[in-house]
Write a protein that holds these residues in place. Structure first.
Motif, PDB file in Angstrom:
ATOM      1  N   TYR A   1      -6.097  -0.562  -6.348  1.00 46.75           N
ATOM      2  CA  TYR A   1      -5.866   0.853  -6.059  1.00 46.75           C
ATOM      3  C   TYR A   1      -4.662   1.369  -6.837  1.00 46.75           C
ATOM      4  O   TYR A   1      -4.687   2.469  -7.383  1.00 46.75           O
ATOM      5  CB  TYR A   1      -5.665   1.064  -4.553  1.00 46.75           C
ATOM      6  CG  TYR A   1      -5.519   2.515  -4.197  1.00 46.75           C
ATOM      7  CD1 TYR A   1      -6.597   3.376  -4.292  1.00 46.75           C
ATOM      8  CD2 TYR A   1      -4.299   3.037  -3.800  1.00 46.75           C
ATOM      9  CE1 TYR A   1      -6.474   4.716  -3.994  1.00 46.75           C
ATOM     10  CE2 TYR A   1      -4.157   4.381  -3.493  1.00 46.75           C
ATOM     11  CZ  TYR A   1      -5.253   5.215  -3.604  1.00 46.75           C
ATOM     12  OH  TYR A   1      -5.123   6.543  -3.315  1.00 46.75           O
ATOM     13  N   GLY A   2      -3.617   0.543  -6.886  1.00 46.38           N
ATOM     14  CA  GLY A   2      -2.443   0.972  -7.633  1.00 46.38           C
ATOM     15  C   GLY A   2      -2.721   1.101  -9.128  1.00 46.38           C
ATOM     16  O   GLY A   2      -2.104   1.903  -9.816  1.00 46.38           O
ATOM     17  N   HIS A   3      -3.668   0.298  -9.611  1.00 44.66           N
ATOM     18  CA  HIS A   3      -3.942   0.289 -11.040  1.00 44.66           C
ATOM     19  C   HIS A   3      -4.929   1.360 -11.451  1.00 44.66           C
ATOM     20  O   HIS A   3      -4.851   1.900 -12.562  1.00 44.66           O
ATOM     21  CB  HIS A   3      -4.476  -1.084 -11.430  1.00 44.66           C
ATOM     22  CG  HIS A   3      -4.616  -1.296 -12.895  1.00 44.66           C
ATOM     23  ND1 HIS A   3      -3.548  -1.238 -13.756  1.00 44.66           N
ATOM     24  CD2 HIS A   3      -5.694  -1.566 -13.666  1.00 44.66           C
ATOM     25  CE1 HIS A   3      -3.960  -1.467 -14.987  1.00 44.66           C
ATOM     26  NE2 HIS A   3      -5.255  -1.654 -14.965  1.00 44.66           N
ATOM     27  N   THR A   4      -5.887   1.669 -10.579  1.00 43.00           N
ATOM     28  CA  THR A   4      -6.937   2.620 -10.969  1.00 43.00           C
ATOM     29  C   THR A   4      -6.972   3.862 -10.094  1.00 43.00           C
ATOM     30  O   THR A   4      -7.678   4.815 -10.420  1.00 43.00           O
ATOM     31  CB  THR A   4      -8.328   1.955 -10.879  1.00 43.00           C
ATOM     32  OG1 THR A   4      -8.550   1.605  -9.508  1.00 43.00           O
ATOM     33  CG2 THR A   4      -8.410   0.722 -11.722  1.00 43.00           C
ATOM     34  N   GLY A   5      -6.279   3.837  -8.959  1.00 45.97           N
ATOM     35  CA  GLY A   5      -6.311   4.997  -8.077  1.00 45.97           C
ATOM     36  C   GLY A   5      -7.643   5.193  -7.414  1.00 45.97           C
ATOM     37  O   GLY A   5      -7.971   6.308  -7.009  1.00 45.97           O
TER      38      GLY A   5
ATOM     39  N   LEU B   1       0.828  -1.210   0.000  1.00 51.01           N
ATOM     40  CA  LEU B   1       0.000   0.000   0.000  1.00 51.01           C
ATOM     41  C   LEU B   1       0.859   1.256   0.000  1.00 51.01           C
ATOM     42  O   LEU B   1       0.655   2.169  -0.803  1.00 51.01           O
ATOM     43  CB  LEU B   1      -0.913  -0.006   1.223  1.00 51.01           C
ATOM     44  CG  LEU B   1      -2.149  -0.892   1.133  1.00 51.01           C
ATOM     45  CD1 LEU B   1      -2.792  -1.054   2.495  1.00 51.01           C
ATOM     46  CD2 LEU B   1      -3.161  -0.284   0.169  1.00 51.01           C
TER      47      LEU B   1
ATOM     48  N   ALA C   1      -5.231  -3.604  -2.852  1.00 51.86           N
ATOM     49  CA  ALA C   1      -4.099  -2.701  -3.062  1.00 51.86           C
ATOM     50  C   ALA C   1      -3.704  -2.679  -4.536  1.00 51.86           C
ATOM     51  O   ALA C   1      -3.415  -1.619  -5.093  1.00 51.86           O
ATOM     52  CB  ALA C   1      -2.923  -3.142  -2.192  1.00 51.86           C
ATOM     53  N   LEU C   2      -3.727  -3.853  -5.179  1.00 50.20           N
ATOM     54  CA  LEU C   2      -3.386  -3.891  -6.604  1.00 50.20           C
ATOM     55  C   LEU C   2      -4.363  -3.039  -7.410  1.00 50.20           C
ATOM     56  O   LEU C   2      -3.959  -2.270  -8.293  1.00 50.20           O
ATOM     57  CB  LEU C   2      -3.431  -5.331  -7.115  1.00 50.20           C
ATOM     58  CG  LEU C   2      -2.214  -6.191  -6.798  1.00 50.20           C
ATOM     59  CD1 LEU C   2      -2.471  -7.614  -7.240  1.00 50.20           C
ATOM     60  CD2 LEU C   2      -0.991  -5.642  -7.507  1.00 50.20           C
TER      61      LEU C   2
ATOM     62  N   TRP D   1      -2.550   9.379  -9.153  1.00 43.88           N
ATOM     63  CA  TRP D   1      -4.009   9.313  -9.188  1.00 43.88           C
ATOM     64  C   TRP D   1      -4.624  10.518  -8.514  1.00 43.88           C
ATOM     65  O   TRP D   1      -4.046  11.078  -7.586  1.00 43.88           O
ATOM     66  CB  TRP D   1      -4.488   8.033  -8.504  1.00 43.88           C
ATOM     67  CG  TRP D   1      -3.893   6.829  -9.125  1.00 43.88           C
ATOM     68  CD1 TRP D   1      -2.993   5.989  -8.548  1.00 43.88           C
ATOM     69  CD2 TRP D   1      -4.112   6.335 -10.436  1.00 43.88           C
ATOM     70  NE1 TRP D   1      -2.645   5.001  -9.421  1.00 43.88           N
ATOM     71  CE2 TRP D   1      -3.319   5.180 -10.592  1.00 43.88           C
ATOM     72  CE3 TRP D   1      -4.916   6.752 -11.505  1.00 43.88           C
ATOM     73  CZ2 TRP D   1      -3.298   4.455 -11.765  1.00 43.88           C
ATOM     74  CZ3 TRP D   1      -4.895   6.014 -12.672  1.00 43.88           C
ATOM     75  CH2 TRP D   1      -4.094   4.879 -12.786  1.00 43.88           C
TER      76      TRP D   1
ATOM     77  N   LEU E   1       1.806  -2.555 -12.423  1.00 45.45           N
ATOM     78  CA  LEU E   1       1.521  -1.306 -11.729  1.00 45.45           C
ATOM     79  C   LEU E   1       2.429  -0.201 -12.244  1.00 45.45           C
ATOM     80  O   LEU E   1       3.505  -0.478 -12.785  1.00 45.45           O
ATOM     81  CB  LEU E   1       1.763  -1.485 -10.225  1.00 45.45           C
ATOM     82  CG  LEU E   1       0.782  -2.356  -9.466  1.00 45.45           C
ATOM     83  CD1 LEU E   1       1.211  -2.468  -8.017  1.00 45.45           C
ATOM     84  CD2 LEU E   1      -0.613  -1.786  -9.551  1.00 45.45           C
TER      85      LEU E   1
ATOM     86  N   TYR F   1      -7.176  10.714  -6.535  1.00 42.82           N
ATOM     87  CA  TYR F   1      -7.741  10.574  -5.186  1.00 42.82           C
ATOM     88  C   TYR F   1      -6.837  11.244  -4.147  1.00 42.82           C
ATOM     89  O   TYR F   1      -7.229  12.192  -3.458  1.00 42.82           O
ATOM     90  CB  TYR F   1      -7.929   9.088  -4.868  1.00 42.82           C
ATOM     91  CG  TYR F   1      -8.837   8.784  -3.711  1.00 42.82           C
ATOM     92  CD1 TYR F   1      -9.419   9.797  -2.947  1.00 42.82           C
ATOM     93  CD2 TYR F   1      -9.133   7.467  -3.358  1.00 42.82           C
ATOM     94  CE1 TYR F   1     -10.265   9.514  -1.888  1.00 42.82           C
ATOM     95  CE2 TYR F   1      -9.974   7.177  -2.300  1.00 42.82           C
ATOM     96  CZ  TYR F   1     -10.529   8.192  -1.573  1.00 42.82           C
ATOM     97  OH  TYR F   1     -11.358   7.900  -0.520  1.00 42.82           O
TER      98      TYR F   1
ATOM     99  N   ILE G   1       2.642   1.889  -3.247  1.00 41.48           N
ATOM    100  CA  ILE G   1       1.767   2.387  -4.310  1.00 41.48           C
ATOM    101  C   ILE G   1       1.545   3.885  -4.163  1.00 41.48           C
ATOM    102  O   ILE G   1       1.494   4.623  -5.140  1.00 41.48           O
ATOM    103  CB  ILE G   1       0.425   1.627  -4.270  1.00 41.48           C
ATOM    104  CG1 ILE G   1       0.598   0.242  -4.871  1.00 41.48           C
ATOM    105  CG2 ILE G   1      -0.660   2.384  -4.995  1.00 41.48           C
ATOM    106  CD1 ILE G   1      -0.580  -0.664  -4.654  1.00 41.48           C
TER     107      ILE G   1
ATOM    108  N   LEU H   1     -10.924   3.409  -4.809  1.00 36.19           N
ATOM    109  CA  LEU H   1     -11.388   2.344  -3.931  1.00 36.19           C
ATOM    110  C   LEU H   1     -12.881   2.135  -4.078  1.00 36.19           C
ATOM    111  O   LEU H   1     -13.408   1.107  -3.674  1.00 36.19           O
ATOM    112  CB  LEU H   1     -11.067   2.704  -2.472  1.00 36.19           C
ATOM    113  CG  LEU H   1      -9.572   2.730  -2.159  1.00 36.19           C
ATOM    114  CD1 LEU H   1      -9.317   3.393  -0.812  1.00 36.19           C
ATOM    115  CD2 LEU H   1      -9.015   1.322  -2.148  1.00 36.19           C
TER     116      LEU H   1
ATOM    117  N   LEU I   1     -15.315  11.765  -9.056  1.00 34.88           N
ATOM    118  CA  LEU I   1     -14.260  11.244  -8.190  1.00 34.88           C
ATOM    119  C   LEU I   1     -14.838  11.048  -6.787  1.00 34.88           C
ATOM    120  O   LEU I   1     -15.245  12.005  -6.136  1.00 34.88           O
ATOM    121  CB  LEU I   1     -13.090  12.232  -8.143  1.00 34.88           C
ATOM    122  CG  LEU I   1     -11.963  11.866  -7.189  1.00 34.88           C
ATOM    123  CD1 LEU I   1     -11.194  10.669  -7.714  1.00 34.88           C
ATOM    124  CD2 LEU I   1     -11.031  13.042  -6.991  1.00 34.88           C
ATOM    125  N   ALA I   2     -14.878   9.798  -6.359  1.00 37.69           N
ATOM    126  CA  ALA I   2     -15.409   9.499  -5.025  1.00 37.69           C
ATOM    127  C   ALA I   2     -14.360   9.845  -3.987  1.00 37.69           C
ATOM    128  O   ALA I   2     -13.249   9.339  -4.028  1.00 37.69           O
ATOM    129  CB  ALA I   2     -15.789   8.029  -4.939  1.00 37.69           C
ATOM    130  N   LEU I   3     -14.717  10.722  -3.048  1.00 31.48           N
ATOM    131  CA  LEU I   3     -13.751  11.118  -2.022  1.00 31.48           C
ATOM    132  C   LEU I   3     -13.918  10.310  -0.750  1.00 31.48           C
ATOM    133  O   LEU I   3     -12.967  10.071  -0.027  1.00 31.48           O
ATOM    134  CB  LEU I   3     -13.919  12.598  -1.672  1.00 31.48           C
ATOM    135  CG  LEU I   3     -13.477  13.596  -2.725  1.00 31.48           C
ATOM    136  CD1 LEU I   3     -13.698  15.008  -2.224  1.00 31.48           C
ATOM    137  CD2 LEU I   3     -12.014  13.396  -3.047  1.00 31.48           C
TER     138      LEU I   3
END
Lengths: 112, 169, 607, 249
Positions: free
Chosen positions: C185-189, A44, C182-183, D36, D28, D38, A47, C191, C71-73
């Protein structure tokens, strides 16, 4: 090189898993689970890391900062890890009281 | 690098050393109370010193300085090899420590190795610019884990007085 | 007024804190009521959400953090009928359990009630959440409560072993989920499920997506106990207190299946739809193997709770087949199946509790004929078994028939007979046990059945009328759902909406509200002849299985020997694999994940 | 199934899993290339919208406060679970608790007091600097633990009577959930921020974040103390002239 932290995460994950499978002691096993879990912390945080970024604390200045979200997620993750260790240790103490052993291979009361 | 930068790094180093001594103490003594003394020392000094380091703003820490130094050379030449040597060293350290934790079959020794592993993770988190997480890891690694692990180990092994007997049997 | 979405989670949590705080001061006579009332109120709120969500999808953003420019905060809950239905099911079973366990727990009842409420909050949260990390949090919350509940009877080794196996395997599963999260999140930014789904849509599945999908699915397959991730379940269910078992069996495993469906359709259907056949084949194969293997395992048990645990696994396998077809009709079938089987199985566990109270054992052979003293309970158990079989128009028949139609539409004509076989065998095991206990049929000895440590201690001084009444009500609900007017159309409609990623994403991120018409007028569908045939076939198989279990010795000796030569190695192999050792279980989880991942890496990749 | 077979099969499968994970991780964006919206948007807006200088604190208690609610209750139910599981595991016949010398006790008392203040500081400034309810709560519990280490179980027990600590835990956890309902009443959404956001950098900043932060601190501190007590009870033995009630409640 820039994938080294990810590789570390995978390494911790699999090494922890190996520890869980091979463990002969429930206390040892609980610690191995935390090692496995630390793989997710590292993933985490890796990333969310940004080259040249600092911690997302802005006082008094604004600056380039790493992602705060993954840090919040990791905080939750750490709490989860503590609770799981506490529960497994409590169960291990129970197993020791009942069977005199904390070897997961020896406390099999039933099977099949 | 300013004097304050050096100071905070000294904090970090002495915190780590305090933790290490505490870990060694935990293994060197047989009695659970003596062990807890050492883990208690680790629980006070370690968090104080490492926490002091983590709480100081990280831009002035080693990594921030390194980055400023790097970006001073110009952003245009950024390549994949963006990591700084400190990060690589710590990553390798964490990986090796994790293996040591898993391979150490004796729970008590494992607690010591795990303490060291936790510390290396803390340093890694500081390097990853996550002081909040580092602080959590410190308090968990030096207060929560040692106590419940040591009590559980002590309980399972029997009291210090008769530990040796049961071990020999 | 979408704030109602917070209640199914927040109310039981406040309730848990309240019970923990006030229980010591509450007069003994009313100690049990606060928890019951809170659980009942939670069901009420979930039901209101279910009813409202039939008209439009409800969304609530916690802390008021609405998405900005897509964008969901923050964290959002998104309620559509299937998710809300899942929350209602969980709430109903927890409420029934709390009523059933009126004076049931002799020790530490306060801690038990607190944990049950927390467990309910975890399940509701998982069913309603629209955020992948938030789902992990609720997954872990229900896990932590469940591990402790499973180990409740700590003065025996069995419960400790069961709880340990449960805790360790499910923690590994949770870490798989987290790694996958986590993967992503890393790929799309992102959650938020809708946001991840939107950013994955229109791209080919790369390595990250496939690995994340595998890890997420594997984590949930552990929770829902699909072969080869299922080993922990029988250990844990066999030893948990009966009221806890009922909730585990009726809701917890199904929550895992629900998560798979939720994640496939809202997150992964975009990149994976071109390869849907690969997803389908793998899940279908696992579902079928699960359904058949654990039906056989159920047949081999004499410990009633363990027997029921294996029937739960078998049902999970069948429901997984329904999801695996990736089609509205089959999904609706799976949903109906989950509900009716959930209630019927919970009822059977409750019946075990009554037997335990009366006779201090749940060993089928030791109970031989003793159930004649409880004729009413016998009738209830028989009805529950019938509900599990899915005899035409009763109990799980609706689910089975809808699922069968879905399979036939896909050209998988071989699937329904196999599911019929699995249903028949597992229900047959239940029928056999019922006949032996309540009618005294069959011999008192059976070497085929796995011996169990004689460990059951009386758990309770609870009132029998309350226990029997709750059992009967729960079983009747399970049976009655087959007749519920319009359930078939409604569930299909709900499944259509569940699969509509576009609408979900637009509603969540862009606030584009769609109204859905009032439910169609109730039309009674005539079941297809094939479905009726399968229902009757399952009943016949069940009766044959039960008869075989009871009167094996009357089979001619030559046939018996031939059968033994054929089956004994397989049975022995099955029993060896279920070793009760947690290291083996985690090894199987690794093997399963690596295999599934390998297959998907080869088949899902590329355009 | 023997251990050798298990480890052998695992080695093969584990290598497969590792390769599979690495394959995924290779897709990644490289380390250090987080781009990103966010995190970046939150870093942009949080200091202005919430007047918190520690954005992690804002994420934990506000933007993703609902996760933290779950996290609180994970800890809460773990403590309930541990006391459920250890309710029978009490030491019966045992040697005496060790009595320590006065200088050690005095030093310990000072150190515990210092640690306590440090804990309060970590909690209080959690949304300004690194720290917050969880970390501070554990440090606070550590102060009590230090009393045990330098004083003895008797002093520890006197400082952390079971019942009030248990109540504090329930109140801390419940308060978080109830503050959420206050959000419904005053801000229209669960966990909505219903207080003014105050001046940046001060202790009054962040609206309801400080309240949630303190609720968390109380919960975590009490939960950790209970956790320690439960484990210590399985080992620590009272002196002959003094026995606390160790039985299940």
């Amino acid at each position: 090189m820039s994938y080294l932290p990810y590789a570390l995460a995978a390494w911790l994950f699999v090494v922890g898993l190996y520890g869980v499978v091979s463990s002969r002691n429930l206390i040892h096993l609980a610690v191995c689970l935390t090692v496995m879990q630390s793989g997710t912390y590292v993933l985490l945080l890796a990333i969310g890391y940004k080259n040249g970024g600092a911690a997302p604390i802005f006082r008094p200045t604004r600056h380039k900062a790493v992602d705060p979200v993954v840090q919040a997620l990791t905080l939750t993750d750490i709490v989860v890890s503590v609770t799981v260790v506490a529960l497994i240790l409590a169960l291990a103490l129970g197993a020791h009281k009942e069977s005199g052993s904390v070897n997961p291979d020896e406390i099999a009361d039933f099977s099949g | 690098m300013k004097a304050s930068d050096i100071l905070v790094d000294v904090f970090l180093a002495s915190g780590v050393i305090a933790q290490l001594i505490a870990c060694i103490g935990v293994v060197a003594f047989d009695d659970v109370f003596d062990r807890l003394h050492f883990s208690g020392a680790g629980a006070t000094l370690g968090p104080l010193l490492i926490g002091a380091r983590a709480c100081t703003r990280n831009r002035h820490g080693a990594c921030g300085a390194a980055h400023r130094f790097r970006s001073g050379r110009g952003d245009g030449r950024r390549t994949v090899g963006e990591m700084i040597p400190l990060q690589v060293v710590i990553i390798v350290l964490v990986g090796a420590a994790a293996l040591a934790v898993v391979r150490q079959a004796d729970p008590l020794r494992q607690t010591l190795v795990n303490g060291f592993y936790g510390l290396s993770l803390v340093v890694l988190f500081v390097v990853f610019q996550a002081p909040d997480v580092a602080l959590s890891m410190i308090v968990v690694g030096s207060i929560a884990y040692p106590l419940i692990l040591l009590v559980a180990i002590a309980r399972v092994r029997g009291r210090a007085e008769d530990t040796t007997d049961t071990d020999k049997q | 007024m979408s704030t109602i979405l917070a209640f199914p989670v927040a109310l039981p949590l406040v309730g848990a804190a309240f019970v923990a705080l006030t229980d010591d001061w509450t007069p003994k006579a009313v100690k049990e009521f606060p928890a019951m009332l809170i659980a009942a109120a939670t069901v009420a709120f979930s039901t209101v959400i279910l009813v409202r969500s039939e008209r439009t999808t409800l969304v609530h953003w916690f802390g008021g953090w609405h998405p900005r420019h897509g964008l969901a905060l923050g964290v959002g809950f998104v309620a559509e009928p299937l998710g809300a239905g899942m929350a209602v099911l969980a709430g109903a079973l927890v409420t029934a359990s709390l009523v059933y366990s009126w004076r049931y727990m002799e020790e530490a009842p306060r801690l038990y009630r607190v944990l049950m409420l927390v467990f309910l909050a975890g399940m509701s949260g998982f069913a309603l959440s629209g955020d992948i990390f938030n789902m992990f949090v609720w997954f872990e919350l229900m896990g932590v409560a469940a591990y402790a509940l499973a180990g409740y009877s700590i003065e025996r080794l069995g419960p400790i072993q069961g709880a340990l196996n449960f805790a360790i395997t499910n923690t590994v599963a949770a870490l798989f989920l987290l790694f996958g999260t986590a993967l992503l999140y890393g790929h799309t930014g992102a959650l938020n499920l809708a946001q991840i789904g939107r950013s994955l849509a229109g791209h080919h599945a790369g390595g990250v997506v496939i690995v994340a999908f595998t890890l997420l699915v594997a984590g949930l397959l552990v929770k829902s106990a699909v072969v080869p991730f299922h080993f922990w379940l029988a250990d844990a269910y066999a030893v948990s207190p009966v009221p806890v078992c009922a909730v585990f069996a009726g809701a917890m495993s199904e929550v895992g299946l629900f998560g798979i469906a939720r994640w496939y359709w809202t997150v992964f259907s975009g990149p994976l739809d071109p390869h849907a056949h690969a997803v389908r084949d793998v899940l279908l194969a696992m579902g079928l193997v699960t359904a058949l293997v654990s039906a056989v395992m159920a047949f081999l048990q004499r410990h009633l709770k363990r027997l029921l645990a294996y029937t739960v696994i078998s049902h999970v396998g069948i429901a997984l087949c329904g999801i695996a077809l990736l089609d509205s009709k089959a999904l609706a079938g799976a949903a109906n199946l989950v509900i009716s089987n959930g209630f019927a199985t919970a009822g059977l566990f409750f019946a075990c509790g009554v037997l335990l109270r009366e006779f201090r054992t749940v060993d089928e052979l030791l109970l031989h004929g003793r159930g004649r003293a409880l004729p009413f309970l016998g009738v209830v158990v028989a009805l529950a078994a019938v509900a599990l079989v899915g005899v035409p128009y009763i109990g799980s028949f609706l689910g089975h028939s809808t699922l069968d139609e879905g399979a036939t539409e896909h050209g998988l004509r071989w699937l329904p007979p196999l599911l019929m076989l699995a249903t028949g065998i597992s229900a047959g095991a239940v029928l056999r046990a019922a006949a032996r206990i309540f009618l005294g049929w069959g011999p008192r000895e059976d070497s085929l059945l796995t011996p169990e440590p004689p460990d059951e201690v009386p758990e309770t001084q609870a009132s029998r009328p309350v226990m029997v009444a709750v059992t009967a009500v729960v079983v009747l609900i399970g049976i009655g759902l087959g007749f519920a007017p319009g359930l078939e159309d409604r569930s299909e409609h709900a499944s259509d909406r569940f699969r509509d990623r576009q609408a979900y994403v637009e509603r969540t991120l862009d606030g584009k509200v769609r109204r859905y018409g009032p439910p169609a007028p109730v039309v009674l569908h005539r079941a297809k002849p094939s479905s009726i045939a399968y229902g009757i076939g399952a009943l016949l198989i069940a009766i044959a299985t039960a008869a075989l279990g009871l009167y094996r010795r009357r089979v001619p000796a030559t046939a018996r020997r031939a059968g033994a030569r054929l089956l004994d190695p397989a049975v022995a192999g099955l029993k060896t694999v279920h070793s009760g050792v947690v290291g083996d279980y985690v090894m199987w989880i690794t093997v399963g994940t690596a295999l599934v991942g390998g297959v998907w890496a080869l088949t899902l990749h590329g355009p | 199934m023997t251990r050798q077979i298990r480890l052998g099969v695992f080695t093969v499968a584990g290598c497969g899993l590792a390769a599979f994970l690495l394959w995924g991780l290779a897709g990644l964006p490289g380390f250090g290339h987080y781009h990103w919206p966010y995190g970046n948007v939150l870093n942009q807006v949080a200091p202005n919208e919430r007047h918190t200088s520690n954005v992690v604190g804002a994420v934990v208690f506000d933007y993703r406060g609902f996760d933290t609610l779950g996290e609180e209750f994970i800890l809460f139910s773990a403590v309930v679970g541990v006391s459920l599981l250890l309710r029978k595991d009490r030491e019966e016949a045992a040697p005496a608790d060790r009595v320590r010398s006065d200088p050690i006790m005095a030093t310990g008392a000072v150190a515990a007091a210092l640690l306590f203040v440090l804990g309060l500081w970590v909690v209080a400034f959690g949304y300004v600097t690194p720290g917050g309810g969880f970390q501070g709560g554990v440090v606070l519990a550590g102060a009590f633990l230090l009393v045990y280490l330098t004083g003895g179980y008797r002093e520890y027990h006197a400082l952390t009577p079971h019942s009030p600590v248990e109540m504090a835990e329930a109140i801390g956890a419940g308060a978080f959930a109830i503050l959420g309902f206050a959000g419904i009443a005053y801000a229209g959404s669960y966990l909505g921020n219903f207080l003014g956001i105050g001046d940046a950098g001060s202790l009054y900043s962040g609206g309801s974040i400080p309240l949630l932060n303190w609720a968390t601190a109380v919960e975590v501190c009490a939960a950790m103390i209970l956790l320690f007590s439960e484990f210590l009870k399985t080992y620590v033995i009272p002196t002959d002239d003094w026995r606390p009630e160790l039985g299940p409640r």
